[in-house]
Design an enzyme around this catalytic site. Structure first.
Site, short mmCIF file in Angstrom:
data_model
loop_
_atom_site.label_atom_id
_atom_site.label_comp_id
_atom_site.label_asym_id
_atom_site.label_seq_id
_atom_site.Cartn_x
_atom_site.Cartn_y
_atom_site.Cartn_z
CD GLU A 120 -2.90 -1.21 2.30
OE1 GLU A 120 -4.11 -1.03 2.19
OE2 GLU A 120 -2.34 -1.50 3.38
CD GLU A 140 -3.55 -6.56 4.04
OE1 GLU A 140 -2.83 -5.55 4.03
OE2 GLU A 140 -3.77 -7.25 3.02
#
Length: 271
Positions: A120, A140
């Site tokens: 990210e 995740e």
């Protein structure tokens, strides 16, 4: 987890005489896992860079095993649900958005693993230059949570919904070649050539007129969100046409020489 485990990572920045700012995420013993404190250090650096004469911002991390494995799971798992919402996620979003909205072009240099919040971080940059050894993923869901620092939106904008589902829902990890084919990274190179590739893109960026380049970056961001280019480009063209660099650029073109733009310069320093 001890306090020293959390605080052993740092984020620093140095600006060279050409105006290249190198931001270093330094926590190789933890594969450059990012703590809340490190997010705060990055925020402070970005605030200084915003008004600095730096022309290009390069994001690097320490070591060669991982660009970054993302958020420090040991730390964020201690947050209560309300604190996760109010602090961890909100602050990460704010800081990564500030990175993506810097006027200066930004380059992430990716060697090794870039997963979770590490990916990210790279997604918030304009260019992602990767080594052939780089690996990418957003795993995740495998620990019962979601990409929380803007990954779903930025990834989908770059690679499309179907490929984003592969990384997020199926938790697949892809190599640098696939990442390049998908448009996730700008280019990939043998590890020994990585610094050369970064120097080449940095030189290309430094060769442009700063005001025109930074204005163009804003136009590209707005265009990606569906803004009317006809109106914005007319305004931006009028704006840049009043700058000395435009007159120099046109004159140099007519005289068949390299333009000498009036770039701000800075002495080597810490940002």
């Amino acid at each position: 987890m001890t306090e020293s485990d959390v605080r052993d990572g740092t984020v620093s920045c140095e600006v060279d005489g050409r105006g290249v700012a190198t931001v270093l995420i330094d926590r190789p013993s933890k594969l450059n896992a990012i703590t809340f404190e490190m997010v705060g250090e990055l925020a402070a650096i970005l605030a200084r860079l915003r008004d600095s004469p730096a022309r290009v911002v390069v994001i690097r991390t320490a070591g060669n095993r991982a660009f970054s494995v993302g958020a420090d799971i040991g730390q964020f798992s201690t947050y209560a649900a309300e604190d996760m919402w109010r602090h961890w996620i909100a602050e990460g979003h704010r800081v990564f958005r500030e990175l993506s909205e810097l006027h200066q072009p930004t380059v992430a240099v990716i060697d090794g693993i870039a997963v979770g919040g590490g990916l990210e971080l790279a997604l918030a940059c304009d260019f992602r230059i990767a080594s052939d050894d780089a690996r990418f993923g957003l795993p995740e869901n495998g620990i019962g949570t979601i990409p929380g620092w803007g990954g779903t939106a930025r990834l989908t904008a770059l690679v499309g919904y179907a490929h984003a589902c592969e990384l997020v829902l199926a938790r697949r990890r892809i190599d640098a070649r696939t990442a390049h084919e998908w448009g996730l990274v700008t280019s990939s190179h043998p590890t020994v050539s990585l610094d050369t590739a970064v120097a080449e893109i940095t030189d290309d960026l430094l060769g442009g007129a700063a005001l025109a380049q930074q204005t163009s970056k804003q136009l590209l961001r707005l265009a990606a969100n569906g803004a009317d280019a006809a109106v914005l480009e007319a305004l931006a063209s009028g704006f840049t046409a009043n700058a000395p660099d435009f007159r120099e650029g046109v004159t140099a073109f007519l005289e068949k020489r390299t333009p000498q733009f009036s770039h701000p310069t800075s002495s080597p320093s810490e940002a």
